[in-house]
Design a protein around this motif. Structure first.
Motif, PDB file in Angstrom:
ATOM      1  N   ASP A  13       0.839  -1.191   0.000  1.00 36.72           N
ATOM      2  CA  ASP A  13       0.000   0.000   0.000  1.00 36.72           C
ATOM      3  C   ASP A  13       0.879   1.249   0.000  1.00 36.72           C
ATOM      4  N   THR A  14       0.389   2.284  -0.668  1.00 39.39           N
ATOM      5  CA  THR A  14       1.079   3.575  -0.702  1.00 39.39           C
ATOM      6  C   THR A  14       0.059   4.666  -0.413  1.00 39.39           C
ATOM      7  N   PHE A  15       0.453   5.677   0.360  1.00 42.98           N
ATOM      8  CA  PHE A  15      -0.486   6.760   0.644  1.00 42.98           C
ATOM      9  C   PHE A  15       0.251   8.094   0.673  1.00 42.98           C
ATOM     10  N   ALA A  16      -0.520   9.151   0.478  1.00 39.62           N
ATOM     11  CA  ALA A  16      -0.059  10.517   0.708  1.00 39.62           C
ATOM     12  C   ALA A  16      -1.182  11.247   1.431  1.00 39.62           C
ATOM     13  N   ALA A  17      -0.818  12.156   2.314  1.00 36.83           N
ATOM     14  CA  ALA A  17      -1.826  12.899   3.071  1.00 36.83           C
ATOM     15  C   ALA A  17      -1.496  14.383   3.065  1.00 36.83           C
ATOM     16  N   TYR A  18      -2.513  15.167   2.705  1.00 36.13           N
ATOM     17  CA  TYR A  18      -2.419  16.625   2.661  1.00 36.13           C
ATOM     18  C   TYR A  18      -3.450  17.204   3.628  1.00 36.13           C
ATOM     19  N   ASN A  25      -0.045  21.889   8.336  1.00 37.57           N
ATOM     20  CA  ASN A  25       0.261  21.984   6.906  1.00 37.57           C
ATOM     21  C   ASN A  25       1.294  20.955   6.435  1.00 37.57           C
ATOM     22  N   LEU A  26       1.325  19.817   7.117  1.00 37.87           N
ATOM     23  CA  LEU A  26       2.243  18.753   6.713  1.00 37.87           C
ATOM     24  C   LEU A  26       1.743  18.036   5.461  1.00 37.87           C
ATOM     25  N   VAL A  27       2.681  17.544   4.667  1.00 37.52           N
ATOM     26  CA  VAL A  27       2.395  16.568   3.632  1.00 37.52           C
ATOM     27  C   VAL A  27       3.163  15.306   4.008  1.00 37.52           C
ATOM     28  N   ILE A  28       2.454  14.194   4.130  1.00 36.59           N
ATOM     29  CA  ILE A  28       3.057  12.941   4.582  1.00 36.59           C
ATOM     30  C   ILE A  28       2.919  11.891   3.489  1.00 36.59           C
ATOM     31  N   PHE A  29       3.998  11.166   3.240  1.00 38.30           N
ATOM     32  CA  PHE A  29       4.008  10.107   2.224  1.00 38.30           C
ATOM     33  C   PHE A  29       4.513   8.825   2.879  1.00 38.30           C
ATOM     34  N   GLY A  30       3.885   7.703   2.574  1.00 37.73           N
ATOM     35  CA  GLY A  30       4.334   6.440   3.151  1.00 37.73           C
ATOM     36  C   GLY A  30       4.038   5.264   2.249  1.00 37.73           C
ATOM     37  N   LYS A  31       4.779   4.187   2.434  1.00 38.84           N
ATOM     38  CA  LYS A  31       4.583   2.963   1.644  1.00 38.84           C
ATOM     39  C   LYS A  31       5.104   1.755   2.415  1.00 38.84           C
ATOM     40  N   ASN A  32       4.386   0.641   2.325  1.00 35.47           N
ATOM     41  CA  ASN A  32       4.942  -0.638   2.744  1.00 35.47           C
ATOM     42  C   ASN A  32       5.172  -1.496   1.500  1.00 35.47           C
ATOM     43  N   ALA A 164       3.907  12.288  -5.515  1.00 32.27           N
ATOM     44  CA  ALA A 164       3.481  13.424  -4.693  1.00 32.27           C
ATOM     45  C   ALA A 164       4.604  14.439  -4.519  1.00 32.27           C
ATOM     46  N   ASP A 165       4.214  15.705  -4.403  1.00 29.94           N
ATOM     47  CA  ASP A 165       5.132  16.758  -3.975  1.00 29.94           C
ATOM     48  C   ASP A 165       4.407  17.614  -2.946  1.00 29.94           C
ATOM     49  N   PHE A 166       4.911  18.809  -2.673  1.00 32.79           N
ATOM     50  CA  PHE A 166       4.325  19.638  -1.624  1.00 32.79           C
ATOM     51  C   PHE A 166       2.966  20.225  -2.017  1.00 32.79           C
ATOM     52  N   LYS A 167       2.665  20.266  -3.311  1.00 34.12           N
ATOM     53  CA  LYS A 167       1.451  20.940  -3.770  1.00 34.12           C
ATOM     54  C   LYS A 167       0.362  19.993  -4.258  1.00 34.12           C
ATOM     55  N   GLU A 168       0.746  18.866  -4.859  1.00 32.90           N
ATOM     56  CA  GLU A 168      -0.264  17.982  -5.441  1.00 32.90           C
ATOM     57  C   GLU A 168       0.274  16.565  -5.568  1.00 32.90           C
ATOM     58  N   ALA A 169      -0.659  15.630  -5.694  1.00 29.39           N
ATOM     59  CA  ALA A 169      -0.306  14.227  -5.906  1.00 29.39           C
ATOM     60  C   ALA A 169      -1.065  13.712  -7.126  1.00 29.39           C
ATOM     61  N   TRP A 170      -0.456  12.755  -7.799  1.00 32.68           N
ATOM     62  CA  TRP A 170      -1.064  12.094  -8.951  1.00 32.68           C
ATOM     63  C   TRP A 170      -1.101  10.591  -8.720  1.00 32.68           C
ATOM     64  N   ILE A 171      -2.275  10.003  -8.915  1.00 33.05           N
ATOM     65  CA  ILE A 171      -2.357   8.551  -9.035  1.00 33.05           C
ATOM     66  C   ILE A 171      -2.250   8.236 -10.524  1.00 33.05           C
ATOM     67  N   LEU A 172      -1.270   7.432 -10.871  1.00 32.74           N
ATOM     68  CA  LEU A 172      -1.025   7.025 -12.254  1.00 32.74           C
ATOM     69  C   LEU A 172      -1.200   5.522 -12.340  1.00 32.74           C
ATOM     70  N   GLU A 173      -2.125   5.060 -13.164  1.00 33.30           N
ATOM     71  CA  GLU A 173      -2.374   3.631 -13.304  1.00 33.30           C
ATOM     72  C   GLU A 173      -2.174   3.211 -14.749  1.00 33.30           C
ATOM     73  N   THR A 174      -1.586   2.029 -14.933  1.00 32.78           N
ATOM     74  CA  THR A 174      -1.157   1.611 -16.259  1.00 32.78           C
ATOM     75  C   THR A 174      -1.713   0.245 -16.643  1.00 32.78           C
ATOM     76  N   ALA A 175      -1.782   0.039 -17.943  1.00 32.87           N
ATOM     77  CA  ALA A 175      -2.103  -1.269 -18.527  1.00 32.87           C
ATOM     78  C   ALA A 175      -1.270  -1.366 -19.799  1.00 32.87           C
ATOM     79  N   GLY A 187      -6.500  16.303   1.326  1.00 31.14           N
ATOM     80  CA  GLY A 187      -6.982  15.069   1.931  1.00 31.14           C
ATOM     81  C   GLY A 187      -6.011  13.915   1.787  1.00 31.14           C
ATOM     82  N   GLY A 188      -6.530  12.709   2.021  1.00 29.98           N
ATOM     83  CA  GLY A 188      -5.724  11.502   1.942  1.00 29.98           C
ATOM     84  C   GLY A 188      -5.941  10.764   0.638  1.00 29.98           C
TER      85      GLY A 188
END
Length: 266
Positions: A13-18, A25-32, A164-175, A187-188
């Protein structure tokens, strides 16, 4: 796409929280990471570097043109491959990837791994949007493929990314070489081992609908193009279940949004 090896843990799982999920005003990023048992990862630091014109870069399986300058990175690198599961660069861009299984047939045993694309995005992207463009351009040019576990050619998959960066995050999904992307600024946001983007994507690869039609996965002229439903190998019912890891993670982030107390000390 092939299933996970029996010895691989089933959870990634991967997440980012704004704000307002986070406080101060933290931006947090995490992954297992759910790599095969016994495989090692090392935290590696690579400095910014300049290269001469015409320099080649050897990724895990293939060689591609190198850019003239790269950004400094800190990554969690799988010891036998060039790429990484996740990391960040000197500009504050963070990227993590997830294995996803799609109906698109495996194109080549020699292409870029999703982990290669993570590192390439970090080395070449100053912002999350720029890193996403790096990944999608390379994906379209070189494709994705090859064994994702050492000594196990059957362990293959396509990829989703959270960038993710300090201003925005992108979910990119591929096939295969095709993709969709969705932008988030508050948000999260979280992804797990499945496609999550439905009809509400903000960007997509050129010709994606025609490609889906050529595989018999989408009826040309239809008013609805649901990326996850079209391309997910096992359908989307399990992914949308309230018991799925993706849904549980999303619910947790929503609870934090109510309180705004998600911090680096959580």
């Amino acid at each position: 796409m092939k299933n996970l090896p029996l010895k691989a843990p089933l959870g990634c799982d991967t997440f980012a929280a704004y704000p307002p999920t986070t406080r101060k005003n933290l931006v947090i990023f995490g992954k297992n990471s759910d790599r095969p048992q016994g495989e090692k990862q090392s935290v590696m630091k690579y400095p910014a570097k300049s290269y001469g014109k015409g320099t080649k870069l050897k990724c895990t399986y293939i060689e591609i043109p190198q850019v003239e300058a790269t950004y400094a990175t800190i990554i969690s690198q799988i010891d036998w491959m060039w790429g990484c599961e996740h990391g960040f660069n000197e500009c504050g861009v963070c990227i993590g990837n997830e294995a996803v299984w799609t109906k698109v047939p495996e194109e080549s045993e020699s292409a870029l791994l999703g982990m290669d694309l993570v590192r390439l995005g970090l080395e070449r992207g100053k912002t999350s949007r720029e890193a996403m463009t790096v990944i999608t351009n390379l994906l379209e040019e070189f494709g994705q493929g090859g064994a994702c576990a050492e000594g196990d050619p059957s362990f293959t998959y396509h990829n989703s990314f959270l960038i993710a960066d300090f201003k925005e995050a992108w979910i990119l999904e591929t096939a295969g070489r095709h993709w969709v992307a969705k932008r988030h600024t508050s948000g999260g946001i979280n992804i797990s081992n499945g496609l999550t983007i439905r009809e509400d994507f903000d960007m997509a690869s050129n010709g994606i609908k025609d490609y889906a039609g050529s595989l018999g996965l989408w009826e040309k002229g239809s008013d609805v193009f649901d990326f996850a439903a079209v391309f997910s190998e096992g359908g989307v019912e399990d992914l949308s279940s309230s018991c799925s890891r993706q849904s549980c993670g999303a619910n947790m982030l929503r609870e934090y949004e109510k309180s705004g107390k998600f911090s680096k000390m959580t």
